[in-house]
Write an enzyme that holds these catalytic residues in place. Structure first.
Site, PDB file in Angstrom:
ATOM      1  N   CYS A  39       0.818  -1.211   0.000  1.00  0.00           N
ATOM      2  CA  CYS A  39       0.000   0.000   0.000  1.00  0.00           C
ATOM      3  C   CYS A  39       0.853   1.263   0.000  1.00  0.00           C
ATOM      4  CB  CYS A  39      -0.858   0.043   1.261  1.00  0.00           C
ATOM      5  SG  CYS A  39      -1.778  -1.440   1.562  1.00  0.00           S
TER       6      CYS A  39
ATOM      7  N   ARG B 174       4.426   0.500  -6.324  1.00  0.00           N
ATOM      8  CA  ARG B 174       4.429  -0.365  -5.145  1.00  0.00           C
ATOM      9  C   ARG B 174       3.404  -1.499  -5.279  1.00  0.00           C
ATOM     10  NH1 ARG B 174       6.682   2.216  -0.633  1.00  0.00           N
ATOM     11  NH2 ARG B 174       5.264   1.250   0.819  1.00  0.00           N
TER      12      ARG B 174
ATOM     13  N   TRP C  75      -3.144  -2.506  -1.396  1.00  0.00           N
ATOM     14  CA  TRP C  75      -2.788  -3.844  -1.877  1.00  0.00           C
ATOM     15  C   TRP C  75      -3.430  -4.795  -0.878  1.00  0.00           C
ATOM     16  CZ3 TRP C  75       0.392  -8.119  -0.547  1.00  0.00           C
ATOM     17  CH2 TRP C  75       0.811  -8.898  -1.623  1.00  0.00           C
TER      18      TRP C  75
ATOM     19  N   ASN D 153      -1.066   1.556   5.902  1.00  0.00           N
ATOM     20  CA  ASN D 153      -0.188   0.621   5.201  1.00  0.00           C
ATOM     21  C   ASN D 153       0.307  -0.381   6.236  1.00  0.00           C
ATOM     22  OD1 ASN D 153       1.805  -0.684   3.758  1.00  0.00           O
ATOM     23  ND2 ASN D 153       3.198   1.077   3.707  1.00  0.00           N
ATOM     24  N   GLY D 154       0.222  -1.669   5.934  1.00  0.00           N
ATOM     25  CA  GLY D 154       0.752  -2.666   6.869  1.00  0.00           C
ATOM     26  C   GLY D 154      -0.336  -3.583   7.384  1.00  0.00           C
TER      27      GLY D 154
ATOM     28  N   GLU E 236      18.000 -15.901 -11.076  1.00  0.00           N
ATOM     29  CA  GLU E 236      17.464 -14.555 -11.253  1.00  0.00           C
ATOM     30  C   GLU E 236      16.794 -14.425 -12.625  1.00  0.00           C
ATOM     31  OE1 GLU E 236      16.581 -12.242  -9.594  1.00  0.00           O
ATOM     32  OE2 GLU E 236      16.552 -10.479 -10.881  1.00  0.00           O
TER      33      GLU E 236
ATOM     34  N   LYS F  81      12.935 -13.335 -13.052  1.00  0.00           N
ATOM     35  CA  LYS F  81      12.587 -12.133 -13.810  1.00  0.00           C
ATOM     36  C   LYS F  81      11.562 -12.466 -14.878  1.00  0.00           C
ATOM     37  CE  LYS F  81      13.674  -9.712 -12.189  1.00  0.00           C
ATOM     38  NZ  LYS F  81      14.158  -9.098 -11.024  1.00  0.00           N
TER      39      LYS F  81
ATOM     40  N   GLU G  53       8.017 -13.510 -13.339  1.00  0.00           N
ATOM     41  CA  GLU G  53       7.221 -12.513 -12.626  1.00  0.00           C
ATOM     42  C   GLU G  53       6.568 -11.502 -13.554  1.00  0.00           C
ATOM     43  OE1 GLU G  53       9.206  -9.765  -9.896  1.00  0.00           O
ATOM     44  OE2 GLU G  53      11.063 -10.036 -10.970  1.00  0.00           O
TER      45      GLU G  53
ATOM     46  N   HIS H 178      18.418 -36.110 -13.165  1.00  0.00           N
ATOM     47  CA  HIS H 178      17.955 -36.786 -11.946  1.00  0.00           C
ATOM     48  C   HIS H 178      16.450 -36.611 -11.757  1.00  0.00           C
ATOM     49  CE1 HIS H 178      22.023 -37.830 -10.897  1.00  0.00           C
ATOM     50  NE2 HIS H 178      22.382 -36.591 -11.211  1.00  0.00           N
TER      51      HIS H 178
ATOM     52  N   LYS I 132       6.064  -3.692  -4.882  1.00  0.00           N
ATOM     53  CA  LYS I 132       7.488  -3.379  -4.939  1.00  0.00           C
ATOM     54  C   LYS I 132       8.188  -3.639  -3.608  1.00  0.00           C
ATOM     55  CE  LYS I 132      11.270  -1.784  -6.749  1.00  0.00           C
ATOM     56  NZ  LYS I 132      11.983  -2.770  -7.598  1.00  0.00           N
TER      57      LYS I 132
HETATM   58  C1  F6R Z   1      11.810  -9.267  -8.015  1.00  0.00           C
HETATM   59  C2  F6R Z   1      11.948  -8.414  -6.845  1.00  0.00           C
HETATM   60  C3  F6R Z   1      11.765  -9.042  -5.517  1.00  0.00           C
HETATM   61  C4  F6R Z   1      12.616  -8.328  -4.453  1.00  0.00           C
HETATM   62  C5  F6R Z   1      12.282  -8.870  -3.053  1.00  0.00           C
HETATM   63  C6  F6R Z   1      13.157  -8.243  -2.000  1.00  0.00           C
HETATM   64  O1  F6R Z   1      12.078  -8.560  -9.184  1.00  0.00           O
HETATM   65  O2  F6R Z   1      12.161  -7.241  -6.948  1.00  0.00           O
HETATM   66  O3  F6R Z   1      12.034 -10.410  -5.541  1.00  0.00           O
HETATM   67  O4  F6R Z   1      13.963  -8.526  -4.737  1.00  0.00           O
HETATM   68  O5  F6R Z   1      10.942  -8.608  -2.771  1.00  0.00           O
HETATM   69  O6  F6R Z   1      12.981  -6.866  -1.948  1.00  0.00           O
HETATM   70  P1  F6R Z   1      14.040  -5.928  -1.263  1.00  0.00           P
HETATM   71  O7  F6R Z   1      15.288  -6.011  -2.087  1.00  0.00           O
HETATM   72  O8  F6R Z   1      13.433  -4.560  -1.297  1.00  0.00           O
HETATM   73  O9  F6R Z   1      14.268  -6.459   0.123  1.00  0.00           O
END
Ligand code: F6R
Length: 608
Positions: free
Chosen positions: A2, A27, A75, A99-100, A481, A485, A488, A504, A603
């Site tokens: 949020c 976010r 959110w 938020n939270g 990674e 990427k 997602e 395996h 985010k």
């Molecule tokens: C994927 C992505 C997430 C963040 C994860 C940790 O593209 O961005 O997997 O890496 O949520 O977030 P931070 O780095 O802010 O702790």
């Protein structure tokens, strides 16, 4: 997660709130709303969906007109996304955005019901807090907020307006981030700096359980105990353009292109006379010599940067490194003591699980080092040492440049640690450092050279239901990674696999035409990976190989080859990351997805 905003000043408050919320869209959210004092009365507008849906609704039903108010992008956590669950939520005299998560909201709700407060309209924990504030409100807003702070548990930030205190906004935080912006004759609250950067670069960081009172264009802070406190005014070191797309169609591609600069800005101040020097971060050669074990703990992409860090630190410094997912680590009673170093990597510095790990390991007296992008964030403030990555604001939900700078910090740390421990000579340390210094230009060339290739190859992925990313050694760490990427933002199921592990079990998944993306940049493991590529190709896979310019590979083994410049194999991850990011980006674009705001994602994951 949020986003919260608030405004008190001469401008049209609804416009400011909507504009500021737009800057927090990254976010992630599924509904939005605002509450503004209009002629002394609180007027609320809220709607499920995007901010454009809210604006459309206000255009039809009337936009609140006034100069003080609060706003929110939600959110969903408690209760589905709907108009009624959208924030703001109100008690009789109090309206809030939140938020939270309020952990004990059920008990509080029961307490309120037992005290004849039964008018709950929504399923949210937020409405319970609004009602509780109203229950205790005796005409003194700050006293009421303090009282409620003693009763609610969880991680949260709140923006609050009281019906009988027009033109005034109250704010408080506990764990979840909140800043207070100070402009000329106007004040703001926001979950993050990009929301207010258009209006002011000056801001205060609200600390744990501090209360802010915004009135008449100024702000006053007080503690949980009601004591007035002075706070330091900070200035953001980036401008509005950094938080804009700057001509690119999406933030993600802009951020991919920003990587050379981000890496340069991150490493340059940490190199002295050709050698890594992390002393400005409180890290000296003595510090680096003093640990028995290293743990790197993080989530998602940041954890993947830690995987590369493990390979590099272990290889060069010969120290055992364990990489762990924060949400697992925090509950497995880890074997940690004062002889260990725990490195927490986090772009936002606010990720709930990573924060929890930091508190846990501090209780066990481990030394803690944060690798964080957002200045003044909780993790940065609470760790013993901090290395800030200087990526600038990362707006796209899918992390790209933050990962790249996290990698660059892993290398600097590994070089300095290996040298401090006498595992590499000064000459070798200089050579490695110099090569790292050259990496930003090579990233730049790589982007220019392969962007079109990746755009083309991605058209071959868009019809896939599922694919595999494979690699060995550092290429395996990297493929984790690449796989994240891609999945997602393209919504194609993808799994990363150690190439040697395929036979395996997982190789049974290969069917005619299934894409397998092989990362094969490690010369010492190339032949082995090549055999694995041949194995999947022989079973019908469509193979896409990411390798260096000189790699000996033909189109009978690879359906598509993405060639990148060759540097020393240890540093190849910083180059090989680029095609993985571009493949993910263009696959998402070609599928018509919302690249910067993938579904269900936020985010900054500030709740558990
Ligand atoms: C994927 C992505 C997430 C963040 C994860 C940790 O593209 O961005 O997997 O890496 O949520 O977030 P931070 O780095 O802010 O702790």
């Amino acid at each position: 997660m949020c986003g919260i905003v608030g405004y008190v000043g001469p401008r049209d408050c609804s416009d400011v709130l909507i504009e500021a919320l737009t800057k927090l869209e990254y976010r992630g959210y599924d509904s939005a709303g605002i509450a503004v004092f209009e002629n002394g009365r609180i007027k609320v507008a809220k709607s499920k969906g995007r901010l454009t849906d809210l604006v459309e609704k206000m255009n039809k039903e009337g936009k609140p007109k006034g100069h003080a108010g609060i706003g929110h992008t939600r959110w969903a956590t408690h209760g589905e996304p709907s108009d009624v669950n959208s924030h703001p939520h109100s008690g009789r005299r109090v309206t809030i955005v939140h938020n939270g998560i309020i952990e004990n909201y059920k008990e509080i709700k029961q307490f309120l019901i037992d005290n004849d407060r039964t008018e709950f309209l929504s399923d949210t924990d937020t409405e319970v807090v609004a009602q509780l504030l109203d229950f205790y409100y005796d005409g003194d807003p700050v006293r009421c907020i303090r009282r409620v702070l003693h009763e609610i548990r969880g991680s949260f930030a709140l923006g609050i307006v009281f019906a009988d205190r027009p033109e005034t906004v109250y704010a408080v935080r506990c764990e979840s981030p909140l800043i207070v912006g100070q402009g000329k004759g106007e004040v703001f609250i926001a979950s993050d700096v990009p929301a207010i950067i258009k209006y002011t670069k000056d801001y205060y960081l609200l600390d744990h359980k501090e209360i802010a009172v915004l009135r008449n264009g100024t702000v006053q802070f007080c503690s949980l105990h009601g004591r007035i406190i002075e706070k330091e005014l900070l200035t953001a070191d980036w401008d509005e353009d950094s938080a804009e797309k700057g001509g690119y169609p999406h933030f993600m591609i802009k951020e991919i292109h920003e990587q050379p600069t981000a890496v340069k800005t991150t490493i340059t101040p940490r190199i002295e006379n050709g050698l890594p020097d992390l002393s400005e971060c409180g890290i000296t050669p003595e510090t680096l010599r003093g640990f028995k074990n290293i743990f790197i703990v993080a989530c998602g992409t940041a954890m993947h940067a830690g995987m590369v860090g493990k390979y590099v630190i272990e290889k060069l410094a010969r120290v055992s490194v364990t990489v762990d997912i924060a949400s697992e680590f925090r509950y497995r009673d880890p074997l940690i003591d004062e002889n260990d170093l725990v490195i927490i990597i986090s772009q936002s510095g606010e990720t709930a699980d990573s924060k929890a790990v930091l508190s846990l390991v501090k209780q066990r007296n481990a030394k803690t080092l944060a690798v964080v992008n957002v200045k003044g964030s909780s993790i940065a403030r609470e760790a013993d040492m901090v290395i800030y990555t200087h990526a600038g604001p990362e707006i796209a939900v899918a992390s790209t440049k933050a990962y790249m700078v996290q990698l660059s910090v892993m290398y600097l740390l590994a070089f300095e640690m290996a040298f401090a421990k006498g595992r590499i000579s000064e000459e070798e340390c200089r050579r490695l450092t110099l090569e790292l210094v050259r990496v930003p230009d090579i990233i730049d060339q790589t982007i220019k050279r392969i962007e079109n290739v990746c755009r083309y190859v991605s058209t071959k992925l868009i019809t896939a239901d599922s694919l595999l990313y494979i690699g060995r050694g550092l290429d395996y760490a990297l493929s984790m990674e690449g796989s994240l990427k891609l999945k997602e933002i393209s919504y194609i199921h993808s799994e990363s696999y150690a190439a040697g592990e395929l036979k395996h079990g997982t190789i049974s998944l290969i069917t005619e035409g299934m894409p397998v993306i092989a990362v094969a940049t490690q010369n010492s493991l190339f032949e082995k990976t090549l055999s694995n590529i041949k194995e999947v190709k022989a079973r019908g896979a469509m193979t896409i190989v990411i390798c260096d310019q000189k790699a000996d590979i033909d189109f009978d083994v690879a359906n598509y080859i993405v060639r990148i410049p060759r540097i020393s194999e240890m540093l190849m991850p910083m180059i090989a990351t680029v095609p993985m990011q571009l493949l993910a980006y263009y696959t998402s674009v070609n599928k018509g997805n919302d690249v910067d705001k993938p579904r269900n994602l936020a985010k900054s994951v500030t709740v558990e």
